[in-house]
Structures are given as structure tokens and as C-alpha cells.
Design an enzyme around this catalytic site. Structure first.
Site, mmCIF file in Angstrom:
data_model
loop_
_atom_site.group_PDB
_atom_site.id
_atom_site.type_symbol
_atom_site.label_atom_id
_atom_site.label_comp_id
_atom_site.label_asym_id
_atom_site.label_seq_id
_atom_site.Cartn_x
_atom_site.Cartn_y
_atom_site.Cartn_z
ATOM 1 N N GLU A 10 0.855 -1.188 0.000
ATOM 2 C CA GLU A 10 0.000 0.000 0.000
ATOM 3 C C GLU A 10 0.886 1.231 0.000
ATOM 4 O OE1 GLU A 10 -3.738 2.169 2.297
ATOM 5 O OE2 GLU A 10 -2.475 0.763 3.423
ATOM 6 N N ASP A 69 -3.427 11.576 -2.332
ATOM 7 C CA ASP A 69 -3.515 13.023 -2.565
ATOM 8 C C ASP A 69 -3.788 13.262 -4.045
ATOM 9 O OD1 ASP A 69 -3.039 15.776 -2.900
ATOM 10 O OD2 ASP A 69 -1.542 15.795 -1.302
ATOM 11 N N ASP A 108 -12.224 9.191 -3.724
ATOM 12 C CA ASP A 108 -13.481 9.936 -3.759
ATOM 13 C C ASP A 108 -13.413 11.064 -4.774
ATOM 14 O OD1 ASP A 108 -11.502 11.222 -2.024
ATOM 15 O OD2 ASP A 108 -13.059 12.723 -1.668
ATOM 16 N N THR A 112 -10.957 1.957 4.192
ATOM 17 C CA THR A 112 -9.981 2.745 4.930
ATOM 18 C C THR A 112 -10.736 3.700 5.852
ATOM 19 O OG1 THR A 112 -9.901 4.611 3.397
ATOM 20 C CG2 THR A 112 -8.518 2.698 2.867
ATOM 21 N N TYR A 118 -10.613 6.875 5.645
ATOM 22 C CA TYR A 118 -11.167 7.917 4.782
ATOM 23 C C TYR A 118 -12.456 7.449 4.114
ATOM 24 C CZ TYR A 118 -7.074 10.966 5.116
ATOM 25 O OH TYR A 118 -6.091 11.809 5.568
#
Length: 219
Positions: free
Chosen positions: A42, A116, A152, A195, A197
Site C-alpha cells: 500500500e 492526494d 473519492d 480505509t 477515509y
């Protein structure tokens, strides 16, 4: 940038220091040379919740998390150590440095979870699906390996799809605003393993995007 909570770094290093490797030091190359089985990676592991869940679902698979910030990686390593997850390792550093050391295909899965988006055009080369990064992944992935991305950010998702196609990758799955589901303990897929997030975004109704891809196989 200072990580919130980094005043606890000493404690995290004490708890999880044995799980931490430095991308700029020889111990990473020693670890890599000792791997006899493929492992899952990851990139941008954050606090490590995703990898901890995956490690529990797949105790016979090694999971490796990478993060640039020492405090972040140390917190993730400490969390895994407290849970007794012996199949986890964490690397502090940039994947560019790792790319200078890893020359054989030993990675079964690469996970890019809520990276990011680097929204400014002049920063697109920092995106984890930029051509330079994809070249590294292609070198690391086993013949049956996969890259998976969840985000997202629709702009990043569409940009990633285009970058993958332009750089010789086959896109096997593309899911837009997909419904959450139960983690599959028989599969290394990240699709239904949330996750921190993702849980936050879903709680406020934001759509989640997912793709799975691999480099095109030589004819």
C-alpha cells in the site's frame, strides 16, 4: 509539515520500531532480498487501518505500507504491533527511492487508497498514477499481480484511467459510486475493505470510485 500527534513518536517507535524500515538505508534492501514469497504493497498507508484489516483477513500474506512521514508510518507500525500482526512491515520514504532498490517482480498487489489528488496541473507528476510511477509498478508487479485504486476524487479517477490506458495497462474493472460490501477473506482485493477515509466519506454520502488494472502482457 508536522503530523498531528507526532509528540507521541517516541512511544510509537518503541512499540512498532521493529516493523519500520527506512527507504534510504540498507535494511530495506536486506529485507527485500530475504522475501521468498510475493507481498502486497500500500502506497500512502496513513495510520495503517486498511493494512491491519487486510493482514487479519490474510494471515499467510505479507502486507507492506509505505509513507513519506516517519510519524505516520510509526503510528501504523505501532498499531500493527499492538495487534500482534506479524505479517506487516512499514517503510518510511518515497517510492522513488524504493524504485532504485527493487528490481524484481515480487509484488502481488499495489493499493492506492485515497491518495492526494494533487489538483493543480503543475503537480500532476506527483500523482501516484503518473507515467513515471506506473513504470515502477510495472517493474514490481508479478505476472499475475494487480494495481488497485480507490478514491473519492472523480477528476483523479478519470485522469488515472486515461494515464493507465496511455501507458499500456489493461483496466479489468472500473466501478463508479459502487455500494459497500463485505470484505472477501479469499481475495486480496481492496474493493470492500474500507480505509478510515472511505468510512468517513461514505458516512456523508460521497461516492467512491474503484479500478483494477495490470500492465499489458507481452504477446
Amino acid at each position: 509539515m508536522r503530523y498531528r500527534g507526532s509528540h507521541r513518536l517516541g512511544k510509537w517507535l518503541e512499540q512498532g520500531g521493529e516493523k519500520l524500515l527506512d527507504a534510504r538505508k540498507d535494511d530495506l534492501q536486506v529485507w527485500y532480498a530475504a522475501q521468498r514469497k510475493s507481498f502486497c504493497l500500500e502506497i500512502g498507508c496513513g495510520k495503517g487501518g486498511f493494512l491491519q484489516t487486510m493482514a487479519k483477513l490474510h494471515p499467510d500474506t505479507t502486507f507492506v505500507g509505505v509513507d513519506k512521514m516517519l510519524a505516520v508510518a510509526a503510528k501504523a507500525a505501532a498499531g500493527a504491533a499492538r495487534q500482534g500482526l506479524s505479517n506487516t512491515t512499514f517503510i518510511v520514504g518515497d517510492i522513488g527511492h524504493i524504485g532504485e532498490l527493487w528490481h524484481e517482480p515480487r509484488v502481488a498487489r499495489i493499493y492506492l487508497n485515497f491518495s492526494d489528488p494533487w489538483p493543480r496541473r503543475r503537480h500532476y507528476d506527483r500523482r501516484l498514477t503518473h507515467a513515471k510511477k506506473l513504470a515502477l509498478y510495472a517493474k514490481w508487479l508479478c505476472a499475475d499481480g494487480w494495481l488497485e485504486q480507490k478514491t473519492d476524487n472523480l477528476d483523479l479517477f478519470n485522469w488515472s484511467l486515461a494515464s493507465l490506458a496511455e501507458n499500456g495497462w489493461d483496466i479489468a474493472e472500473c466501478a463508479r459510486a459502487f455500494a459497500e460490501g463485505e470484505p472477501d477473506g479469499t481475495s486480496l482485493s481492496s474493493k470492500y475493505v474500507q480505509t478510515e477515509y472511505e468510512a468517513k466519506f461514505r458516512s456523508v454520502g460521497l461516492p467512491i470510485y474503484y479500478l483494477r488494472a495490470r500492465p499489458k502482457q507481452a504477446e
